[in-house]
Scaffold this active site. Structure first.
Site, PDB file in Angstrom:
ATOM      1  CB  CYS A   1      -0.913   0.011   1.225  1.00 50.06           C
ATOM      2  SG  CYS A   1      -2.097   1.393   1.219  1.00 50.06           S
TER       3      CYS A   1
ATOM      4  CG  ASP B   1      -0.808   4.081   5.274  1.00 55.10           C
ATOM      5  OD1 ASP B   1       0.076   4.621   5.985  1.00 55.10           O
ATOM      6  OD2 ASP B   1      -2.011   4.073   5.582  1.00 55.10           O
TER       7      ASP B   1
ATOM      8  NE  ARG C   1      -0.923   5.090   8.685  1.00 55.08           N
ATOM      9  CZ  ARG C   1      -2.215   4.883   8.974  1.00 55.08           C
ATOM     10  NH1 ARG C   1      -2.633   5.075  10.220  1.00 55.08           N
ATOM     11  NH2 ARG C   1      -3.057   4.490   8.043  1.00 55.08           N
TER      12      ARG C   1
ATOM     13  CG  HIS D   1      -1.672  -1.091   5.874  1.00 57.67           C
ATOM     14  ND1 HIS D   1      -2.269  -0.113   6.652  1.00 57.67           N
ATOM     15  CD2 HIS D   1      -1.795  -0.660   4.597  1.00 57.67           C
ATOM     16  CE1 HIS D   1      -2.716   0.845   5.867  1.00 57.67           C
ATOM     17  NE2 HIS D   1      -2.446   0.543   4.617  1.00 57.67           N
TER      18      HIS D   1
ATOM     19  CB  CYS E   1      -5.768  -0.633   4.480  1.00 53.52           C
ATOM     20  SG  CYS E   1      -5.425   0.024   2.830  1.00 53.52           S
TER      21      CYS E   1
END
Ligand code: CO
Length: 204
Positions: free
Chosen positions: A40, A42, A44, A96, A99
């Protein structure tokens, strides 16, 4: 502009050279990663850091909700290059928990283009509706959907013609499905590793 980033960059390069004087020279001449990471976007979920790999060790493709759509030429180009040129041994599909892409796929709100991108997740949610509804807690339901999405993407990758051709010519290649936890930094191996054509059918 962005001076703090440039300062960080110079410090990072200096640290790398201090630890290994020929680090960049070696990388410049060759990249030979054993792994392709499909994860992803993302912020993080920093691919290299999570698995403790240096530059040159992980080939990375990231998009919203870690999808491997069979018609996406960006993903397919990465996949073919990783398999045919880099000859990676492992493809890791890494979702994750928590998400935002997964949540957005099923919250019923309209956002525009991304709704189309997230469509495959709605398909998975629809197909697995009974099992998901059986989980009373909304968070547990979304977490399970994160897992189910990873399993579906593993299936997409494993059933792709580039992967099938690699297996047909005896290339050593496995596709794995993991989900990363934002709350403790650990990955959960979903145990859907696929290394042969015959193993695809057991993936949902
Ligand atoms: Co995400």
């Amino acid at each position: 502009m962005l001076d703090h980033l440039k300062t960080n960059n110079r410090a990072w390069a200096a640290r790398k050279i201090a630890a290994d004087a020929r680090f960049f020279q070696r990388l410049e001449n060759q990249q030979a990663p054993e792994y392709l990471w499909i994860g992803c976007s993302d912020s993080r979920v920093p691919a290299n850091e999570i698995v403790g790999l240096d530059p040159g060790e992980l080939f990375v493709h990231r998009n919203v909700a870690n999808l491997a759509p069979p018609q996406d030429s960006n993903y397919l180009s990465v996949l073919q290059f990783a398999i045919d040129v880099l000859r990676v041994k492992h493809i890791l599909v890494v979702g994750h928990y928590g998400c935002g892409g997964i949540a957005a796929a099923v919250d019923g709100k309209r956002r525009g283009l991304v709704d189309h991108w997230l469509h495959p997740i709605r398909e998975v949610a629809h197909e697995q509706r009974a099992a998901l509804d059986a989980l009373g807690d909304p968070k547990a339901r979304l977490d399970r959907l994160c897992e189910l999405n990873v399993i579906r993407q593993v299936r997409n990758v494993a059933s792709d013609i580039f992967v099938q051709e690699a297996w047909a010519r005896g290339q050593d290649l496995s596709v794995h499905g993991w989900v990363y936890s934002l709350s403790n930094g650990l990955v959960n191996d979903l145990a859907v590793t696929t290394s042969r054509l015959e193993e695809i059918e057991r993936l949902g």
